[in-house]
Design an enzyme around this catalytic site. Structure first.
Site, PDB file in Angstrom:
ATOM      1  N   ARG A  88      -0.076 -10.088  -7.422  1.00  0.00           N
ATOM      2  CA  ARG A  88      -0.887  -8.686  -7.910  1.00  0.00           C
ATOM      3  C   ARG A  88      -0.236  -7.860  -8.476  1.00  0.00           C
ATOM      4  NH1 ARG A  88       0.232  -4.181  -5.088  1.00  0.00           N
ATOM      5  NH2 ARG A  88      -2.119  -3.575  -4.609  1.00  0.00           N
ATOM      6  N   ASN A 133       0.773  -1.209   0.109  1.00  0.00           N
ATOM      7  CA  ASN A 133      -0.159   0.002  -0.018  1.00  0.00           C
ATOM      8  C   ASN A 133       0.860   1.189  -0.037  1.00  0.00           C
ATOM      9  OD1 ASN A 133       0.655  -0.619   2.637  1.00  0.00           O
ATOM     10  ND2 ASN A 133      -0.932   0.635   3.434  1.00  0.00           N
ATOM     11  N   VAL A 134       2.066   1.211   0.274  1.00  0.00           N
ATOM     12  CA  VAL A 134       2.955   2.317   0.384  1.00  0.00           C
ATOM     13  C   VAL A 134       3.316   2.523  -0.879  1.00  0.00           C
ATOM     14  CG1 VAL A 134       5.327   3.247   1.088  1.00  0.00           C
ATOM     15  CG2 VAL A 134       3.785   2.038   2.540  1.00  0.00           C
ATOM     16  N   MET A 148      -4.581  -2.301   1.422  1.00  0.00           N
ATOM     17  CA  MET A 148      -5.678  -2.213   2.360  1.00  0.00           C
ATOM     18  C   MET A 148      -4.965  -1.116   3.173  1.00  0.00           C
ATOM     19  SD  MET A 148      -6.728  -4.762   5.129  1.00  0.00           S
ATOM     20  CE  MET A 148      -5.520  -5.813   4.469  1.00  0.00           C
ATOM     21  N   GLU A 175      -2.884 -15.358   0.501  1.00  0.00           N
ATOM     22  CA  GLU A 175      -1.329 -14.807   0.687  1.00  0.00           C
ATOM     23  C   GLU A 175      -0.329 -15.877   0.486  1.00  0.00           C
ATOM     24  OE1 GLU A 175      -1.476 -11.724   1.083  1.00  0.00           O
ATOM     25  OE2 GLU A 175       0.746 -11.239   1.647  1.00  0.00           O
ATOM     26  N   LYS A 206      -2.915 -10.907   9.584  1.00  0.00           N
ATOM     27  CA  LYS A 206      -2.508 -10.467   8.432  1.00  0.00           C
ATOM     28  C   LYS A 206      -1.200 -11.198   8.134  1.00  0.00           C
ATOM     29  CE  LYS A 206      -1.606  -6.161   5.815  1.00  0.00           C
ATOM     30  NZ  LYS A 206      -0.151  -6.514   5.189  1.00  0.00           N
TER      31      LYS A 206
END
Ligand SMILES: NC(=O)c1cnc(N)c2cc(Br)sc12
EC number: 6.5.1.2
Length: 320
Positions: A139, A38-39, A87, A173, A118
């Protein structure tokens, strides 16, 4: 977008491109991601925003102009019509409380969450046609990933055939357990090879292999936690996980449907204490609104789903 001049946009875009190229090179060429998805996504989306606002600053070598958005490599590209978004993150229970209040305000009543670990690995999509695994993909940048189907055939806990002729997609994952990681690094050290910094990099380096025989030798595992297109009758995340388990997917059994923040805080405390003793790495707790219809109604922001959040643990102390 806040008012900025063309010159400021040019400067910010150039700085973003340098940073994104470095991150993409670390992720794609060295299997050593330097930042969380996400970063990376936030910077990538900011660059897209600047280039959209100021088309004259787009450069042919900009990372946004590359197929798949990153440094191209030999993997076949896979489009994700339903993007594999990262997320939002929070780092305190107070922020979780704010998230819960935001959900209740949007939904108009208290909501139940499915609370899950997670997993510290890399995202994986599995597509089945008539019950047969036809494609596995990473992804990538969330919209275009890499085809790793040949490698997925060598991951023991991925069902190659489902007990029902389903045409469906699930996501989860791919990770390497702590024991497998230690064994792999020991072997690499004995062979005078470089060692992986952490299990996440080892999983990335083992899944994103052009030679499936290399993947075959690595002990990769998966936890499946998202059903992209669940069949009629599956109306909650909790139910989706249970049904995916019945179909043979490796799901993580710790997930719980919880209704109050106190219960969620207790879950966080429980797994903060258990974290080091787990056989796999986790880097936080995921809260998802359990009702899939509400998830659909809330949808996603440009960058992340509105209906889920990751509570992140502080970085693990490295054992000396
Ligand atoms: N349980 C879950 O939903 C989950 C577990 N582990 C992860 N690394 C991720 C990432 C996203 Br995006 S969701 C999720």
């Amino acid at each position: 977008m806040a008012e900025i001049t063309l010159d400021e946009a040019k400067k910010e875009a150039a700085s973003l491109r340098t940073q994104l190229n470095e991150w993409a090179d670390a992720y794609y060429s060295k299997d050593a991601p330097e930042v969380e998805d996400n970063v990376y996504d936030q910077s990538y989306n900011r660059l897209l925003e600047l280039e959209k606002e100021f088309p004259e600053i787009v450069t042919p070598d900009s990372i946004t102009q590359r197929v798949g958005g990153q440094i191209d490599n030999e993997f076949t590209k896979v489009e994700h019509p339903i993007p594999m978004l990262s997320m939002g993150d929070v780092f305190s229970k107070d922020e979780l409380k704010e998230f819960d209040q935001r959900m209740q305000k949007m939904v108009g009543h208290p909501v139940e969450y499915n609370v899950e670990l997670k997993i510290d690995g890399l995202s994986l999509s599995l597509e089945y046609e008539n019950g047969k695994l036809v494609r596995a993909s990473t992804r990538g940048n969330g919209y275009v990933g890499e085809d790793v189907t040949a490698n997925a055939h060598y991951i023991a806990d991925i069902p190659q055939t489902l007990p029902e002729p389903l045409t469906t997609e699930v996501r989860g994952e791919c990770y390497m357990g702590k024991e497998a990681f230690a064994k792999l690094n020991e072997e690499r050290e004995e062979q005078g090879l470089s060692v992986f910094a952490n299990p996440r990099n080892a999983a990335a380096g083992s899944l994103r292999q052009l030679d499936p025989k290399v993947t075959k030798k690595r002990q990769l595992s998966t936890f499946i936690y998202t059903w992209v297109n669940p069949p009629e009758g599956i109306t909650s995340q909790h139910q989706a996980i249970e049904r995916m388990h019945e179909l043979g997917f490796h799901t993580n059994g710790t997930g719980r449907k919880l209704a109050t923040l106190d219960e969620i805080f207790d879950f966080i405390d429980e797994y903060t204490a258990k974290r080091n003793s787990l056989t796999y790495g986790i880097d936080g707790i995921v809260l998802k609104i359990d009702d899939l219809n509400i998830e659909q109604e809330l949808g996603n922001t440009v960058k992340v789903p509105r209906w889920e959040i990751a509570y992140k643990f502080p970085p693990e102390e490295q054992e000396t």
